[in-house]
Design a protein around this motif. Structure first.
Motif, PDB file in Angstrom:
ATOM      1  N   VAL A  17     -16.955  14.277  48.740  1.00 13.82           N
ATOM      2  CA  VAL A  17     -16.809  12.901  49.203  1.00 13.82           C
ATOM      3  C   VAL A  17     -17.108  11.979  48.020  1.00 13.82           C
ATOM      4  O   VAL A  17     -18.155  12.100  47.378  1.00 13.82           O
ATOM      5  CB  VAL A  17     -17.771  12.593  50.378  1.00 13.82           C
ATOM      6  N   TYR A  18     -16.172  11.075  47.766  1.00 15.84           N
ATOM      7  CA  TYR A  18     -16.305  10.119  46.676  1.00 15.84           C
ATOM      8  C   TYR A  18     -16.429   8.713  47.245  1.00 15.84           C
ATOM      9  O   TYR A  18     -15.722   8.355  48.187  1.00 15.84           O
ATOM     10  CB  TYR A  18     -15.079  10.172  45.757  1.00 15.84           C
ATOM     11  N   ALA A  19     -17.306   7.906  46.686  1.00 16.90           N
ATOM     12  CA  ALA A  19     -17.425   6.487  47.046  1.00 16.90           C
ATOM     13  C   ALA A  19     -16.821   5.686  45.899  1.00 16.90           C
ATOM     14  O   ALA A  19     -17.278   5.779  44.756  1.00 16.90           O
ATOM     15  CB  ALA A  19     -18.880   6.106  47.270  1.00 16.90           C
ATOM     16  N   LEU A  20     -15.814   4.919  46.219  1.00 20.13           N
ATOM     17  CA  LEU A  20     -15.065   4.189  45.196  1.00 20.13           C
ATOM     18  C   LEU A  20     -15.288   2.695  45.307  1.00 20.13           C
ATOM     19  O   LEU A  20     -15.618   2.186  46.378  1.00 20.13           O
ATOM     20  CB  LEU A  20     -13.571   4.492  45.357  1.00 20.13           C
ATOM     21  N   PRO A  21     -15.075   1.972  44.211  1.00 20.46           N
ATOM     22  CA  PRO A  21     -15.140   0.512  44.280  1.00 20.46           C
ATOM     23  C   PRO A  21     -14.130  -0.019  45.298  1.00 20.46           C
ATOM     24  O   PRO A  21     -13.095   0.601  45.547  1.00 20.46           O
ATOM     25  CB  PRO A  21     -14.774   0.078  42.859  1.00 20.46           C
ATOM     26  N   ALA A  33     -10.350   9.677  34.769  1.00 22.02           N
ATOM     27  CA  ALA A  33     -10.575  10.932  34.048  1.00 22.02           C
ATOM     28  C   ALA A  33     -11.830  11.650  34.535  1.00 22.02           C
ATOM     29  O   ALA A  33     -11.816  12.864  34.746  1.00 22.02           O
ATOM     30  CB  ALA A  33     -10.668  10.651  32.550  1.00 22.02           C
ATOM     31  N   ASP A  34     -12.926  10.932  34.699  1.00 15.58           N
ATOM     32  CA  ASP A  34     -14.190  11.542  35.122  1.00 15.58           C
ATOM     33  C   ASP A  34     -14.505  11.116  36.562  1.00 15.58           C
ATOM     34  O   ASP A  34     -15.207  10.140  36.800  1.00 15.58           O
ATOM     35  CB  ASP A  34     -15.319  11.129  34.181  1.00 15.58           C
ATOM     36  N   LYS A  35     -13.983  11.876  37.508  1.00 14.82           N
ATOM     37  CA  LYS A  35     -14.177  11.555  38.922  1.00 14.82           C
ATOM     38  C   LYS A  35     -15.605  11.833  39.387  1.00 14.82           C
ATOM     39  O   LYS A  35     -16.046  11.313  40.406  1.00 14.82           O
ATOM     40  CB  LYS A  35     -13.180  12.330  39.769  1.00 14.82           C
ATOM     41  N   THR A  36     -16.363  12.629  38.648  1.00  9.34           N
ATOM     42  CA  THR A  36     -17.716  13.008  39.073  1.00  9.34           C
ATOM     43  C   THR A  36     -18.648  11.804  39.190  1.00  9.34           C
ATOM     44  O   THR A  36     -19.596  11.841  39.963  1.00  9.34           O
ATOM     45  CB  THR A  36     -18.340  14.047  38.123  1.00  9.34           C
ATOM     46  N   LYS A  37     -18.373  10.734  38.466  1.00 12.44           N
ATOM     47  CA  LYS A  37     -19.260   9.568  38.565  1.00 12.44           C
ATOM     48  C   LYS A  37     -19.161   8.887  39.928  1.00 12.44           C
ATOM     49  O   LYS A  37     -20.032   8.108  40.295  1.00 12.44           O
ATOM     50  CB  LYS A  37     -18.999   8.573  37.431  1.00 12.44           C
ATOM     51  N   TYR A  38     -18.122   9.197  40.695  1.00 12.30           N
ATOM     52  CA  TYR A  38     -17.967   8.643  42.033  1.00 12.30           C
ATOM     53  C   TYR A  38     -18.341   9.633  43.137  1.00 12.30           C
ATOM     54  O   TYR A  38     -18.316   9.293  44.310  1.00 12.30           O
ATOM     55  CB  TYR A  38     -16.524   8.173  42.255  1.00 12.30           C
ATOM     56  N   ASP A 109      -6.348  15.760  50.266  1.00 13.45           N
ATOM     57  CA  ASP A 109      -6.946  14.486  49.874  1.00 13.45           C
ATOM     58  C   ASP A 109      -6.708  13.477  50.986  1.00 13.45           C
ATOM     59  O   ASP A 109      -5.581  13.342  51.486  1.00 13.45           O
ATOM     60  CB  ASP A 109      -6.303  13.943  48.597  1.00 13.45           C
ATOM     61  N   THR A 110      -7.757  12.780  51.373  1.00  8.85           N
ATOM     62  CA  THR A 110      -7.631  11.724  52.377  1.00  8.85           C
ATOM     63  C   THR A 110      -8.326  10.492  51.843  1.00  8.85           C
ATOM     64  O   THR A 110      -9.461  10.555  51.373  1.00  8.85           O
ATOM     65  CB  THR A 110      -8.276  12.150  53.714  1.00  8.85           C
TER      66      THR A 110
END
Length: 127
Positions: A17-21, A33-38, A109-110
């Motif tokens: 689960v990613y939290a995005l701006p 490029a670096d999705k891990t920060k989210y 992906d959702t």
């Protein structure tokens, strides 16, 4: 006549689960490029009996439609193999944005916008 292979299919479900701006779109996220920060959560999820039976139906041709929706819920009760729905679904199911496979893995992906499924997510399911 029945033919049986000595190997078994082992299905594992992993969830990221990613939290995005707020201004992010799915397409913009793909360009990061670096999705891990989210990354907010990464863990295992149980493939319930109904899901296993559905996948078997896809394999033997009795089902022809792949999983199309994702939903989240707020109930922290542990999932059991007999579950057929989320305990406390938040909002409506959302269409899966992208389906693909990599190295013997099915990926779904959702993208939930800021107006979808607001609350504390504790359960997730594909439908």
């Amino acid at each position: 006549m029945s033919v049986r292979n000595s190997s078994q299919i082992d299905l594992k479900a992993n969830v990221d689960v990613y939290a995005l701006p707020k201004d992010f779109t799915y397409e913009k996220f793909l360009d990061v490029a670096d999705k891990t920060k989210y990354l907010q959560y990464s863990g295992k999820n149980l493939v319930v009996d109904a899901g296993m039976n559905y996948i078997i139906g896809l394999m033997n041709g009795t089902n022809s439609t792949a999983f199309s929706y994702c939903a989240v819920g707020s109930n922290g009760t542990a999932v059991t193999s007999g579950d057929t729905a989320l305990n406390t679904q938040i909002g409506s199911r959302v269409s899966i944005t992208n389906k693909y496979s990599t190295s013997l893995n099915a990926k779904f992906d959702t993208f939930f916008s800021t107006t979808d499924a607001n609350g504390t997510w504790q359960e997730l399911g594909l439908f």
